[in-house]
Design an enzyme around this catalytic site. Structure first.
Site, short mmCIF file in Angstrom:
data_model
loop_
_atom_site.label_atom_id
_atom_site.label_comp_id
_atom_site.label_asym_id
_atom_site.label_seq_id
_atom_site.Cartn_x
_atom_site.Cartn_y
_atom_site.Cartn_z
N ASP A 12 0.81 -1.23 0.00
CA ASP A 12 0.00 0.00 0.00
C ASP A 12 0.84 1.28 0.00
O ASP A 12 0.32 2.34 0.37
CB ASP A 12 -0.96 0.04 1.19
CG ASP A 12 -2.06 -1.01 1.13
OD1 ASP A 12 -2.05 -1.81 0.18
OD2 ASP A 12 -2.91 -1.04 2.04
N ARG A 55 0.11 -9.46 -6.37
CA ARG A 55 1.25 -10.31 -6.04
C ARG A 55 1.29 -11.56 -6.90
O ARG A 55 2.36 -12.00 -7.34
CB ARG A 55 1.21 -10.65 -4.55
CG ARG A 55 1.49 -9.43 -3.68
CD ARG A 55 0.98 -9.59 -2.24
NE ARG A 55 1.07 -8.32 -1.56
CZ ARG A 55 2.13 -7.89 -0.86
NH1 ARG A 55 3.18 -8.69 -0.73
NH2 ARG A 55 2.13 -6.72 -0.29
N HIS A 197 0.61 -1.15 5.18
CA HIS A 197 -0.74 -1.67 5.35
C HIS A 197 -1.20 -1.44 6.79
O HIS A 197 -0.41 -1.55 7.73
CB HIS A 197 -0.76 -3.18 5.04
CG HIS A 197 -2.12 -3.74 4.79
ND1 HIS A 197 -3.02 -3.99 5.79
CD2 HIS A 197 -2.74 -4.10 3.63
CE1 HIS A 197 -4.13 -4.50 5.28
NE2 HIS A 197 -3.99 -4.57 3.96
N ASN A 250 0.43 -1.93 -4.72
CA ASN A 250 -0.64 -1.10 -5.27
C ASN A 250 -0.51 0.28 -4.65
O ASN A 250 0.36 0.52 -3.82
CB ASN A 250 -2.03 -1.69 -5.00
CG ASN A 250 -2.26 -2.16 -3.59
OD1 ASN A 250 -2.39 -3.36 -3.32
ND2 ASN A 250 -2.30 -1.23 -2.64
#
Length: 473
Positions: A12, A55, A197, A250
């Protein structure tokens, strides 16, 4: 001599979260130094705006839909105990490198399946140390009934409910040990951070120095780990024969601030902020320093790393990645990739060709925080009820990186060309929005009698019985 490869994949981390990508809130001196002495890519994409598909795609060089990784029992990502995962018949990049003599280690977050057959050591890694899925898939105030978070070593659970504030340090320790043991043989280290994350847990030393709260502390922990790895590579005399790649799975899920820089949207959207991420490539004395603005994708790393290692990729299946060794090394500034398709779950939502991006559909409530999902049947039903809508939007990403000026009505010939690419992709990979079944997709892995790796035991002496933060996703 075959290069050692260190692939660092954050969780993230947004396009704008590093100093070398414009952040003025986070301190990343070690990563910035790699970028200054290496290659920084401005148009690098992951194949999905959420983690499991992203992934799986990077490991196999294939669009998630190609390998059955578009969605998971109606969810965006895999949850603990699911009976599905990365099919053992897929040939991961670790398997490819292992075939030409590489020692392989995966440290950190896997998230391609937690059942036997789907785990890292089933996909070409000699050893594994880390969390098999996201760090929020654990007992939290918002998820009190979730199964305990397992820290794994190899195929065994080493500890349940570990103190997440110390995990990055433990990951670095395991990585250093691996590097020291393999100075005489080529190695592949896949280091997948749990940061940034949520929940955001970082060691107190990073929290104390952060100018950006816990988020900045987690970014600093990532940067520190890079500094330690570089120092160890130098100490062991293998620094100049090691390719270091730094990226993220991402975009950031933060919808405030500058985490995704000038990009519109967040994690879980097909705006640029969902899939366009940093890529820093460093190989001392081999990579020509500079900045590249050509279309490049994480799937392309699969054949590119194989090429650099002198390995062959499978010829019995479709691989979507394109070999880009010369682009990565700076021997050319021109990309071989002309198109890229943006999927969210199994819905094809946009396509980029050259500088142009066409949006064709978008989910209602796009960008709904992933924390609203918990892997339950109720959660899956909510996601299935979220419908896509037709959109007609065309952006020139070279002139309008923030996707603000819709040029759909002004360039009908470009729209028609990109729409043809969309139809071609739908036929190949499928599109749930239009009900199109892809002709060239493979099956996700499946096992009978799946179950979570651990069950909560009220009598077990967990160091952290329940994590104290309610941040999810």
């Amino acid at each position: 001599m075959k290069p050692n490869i260190v692939l660092i994949n954050c969780d993230d981390l947004g396009f704008g979260d590093l100093g070398c990508y414009g952040s003025v809130k986070n301190d990343t001196p070690y990563i910035d130094a790699l970028a200054a002495d290496g290659r920084r890519f401005t148009d690098f994409y992951m194949a999905s705006p959420v983690c499991s598909p992203s992934r799986g795609a990077m490991m196999t060089g294939c669009y998630p839909q190609r390998i059955g990784f578009g969605s998971f029992h109606g969810e965006w990502v895999l949850f603990p105990g699911y009976d599905i995962g990365l099919n053992p018949e897929e040939v991961s990049i670790a398997k490819v490198l292992k075939s030409v003599g590489y020692k392989t280690l995966h440290v950190g977050k896997w998230h391609c399946g937690d059942q036997p057959g789907f785990q890292p050591m089933d996909h070409g890694f000699d050893d594994y140390y880390g969390l098999p899925y996201s760090n929020d898939m654990a007992p939290l105030p918002t998820r009190p009934t979730m199964t305990p978070l397992p820290l794994m070593h190899g195929r065994e659970i080493l500890e349940l409910q570990p103190d997440q504030r110390g995990l990055t340090e433990r990951y670095v320790e395991k990585s250093v040990e691996f590097i020291r043991k393999n100075t005489e043989t080529p190695f592949f280290l896949y280091f997948a951070h749990m940061h940034v994350h949520r929940p955001l847990y970082a060691a107190q030393c990073f929290v104390d120095k952060s100018r950006n709260g816990d988020y900045g502390a987690c970014v600093a922990a990532i940067d520190w780990s890079v500094g330690v790895l570089v120092d160890e590579l130098r100490r062991c005399g293998v620094y100049e024969n090691t390719l270091i790649l730094f990226t993220s799975d991402n975009g950031s899920r933060n919808d405030v601030g500058d985490c995704n820089g000038p990009l519109r949207g967040t994690k879980a959207t097909t705006w640029e902020g969902g899939l366009r991420v940093p890529l820093v490539a460093h190989w001392k004395g081999t990579i020509t320093p500079g900045v590249n603005d050509q279309l490049f994708n994480a799937m392309d790393l699969y054949p590119t790393l194989a090429k650099l290692a002198g390995a062959e990729i499978p010829l019995d299946r479709i691989i979507d990645g394109i070999e880009m060794a010369d682009l990565l090394l700076g021997k050319t500034e021109e990309s071989k990739r002309t198109t890229f398709f943006y999927y969210m779950c199994d819905n094809l939502e946009a396509v980029r060709k050259g500088d142009w991006k066409l949006h064709v559909s978008r989910r209602e409530h796009a960008g709904r925080p992933s924390g609203d999902h918990d892997g339950t049947e109720k959660s899956a039903k909510i996601l299935k009820s979220m419908k896509n809508e037709v959109v007609k939007e065309l952006y020139n990403l070279r002139n309008d990186i923030s996707e603000k000026e819709n040029l759909y009505a002004e360039y009908p010939e470009i729209v028609a060309d990109l729409q043809n690419e969309v139809e071609r992709c739908r036929e190949d990979l499928g599109d749930a929005f239009t009900g199109t079944m892809g002709k060239n997709i493979r099956k996700i892995g499946w096992v009978p009698d799946a179950h979570p790796l651990a069950e909560y035991d009220e009598n077990h002496p967990y160091i952290i019985a329940m994590y104290d933060r309610d941040e999810i996703g």
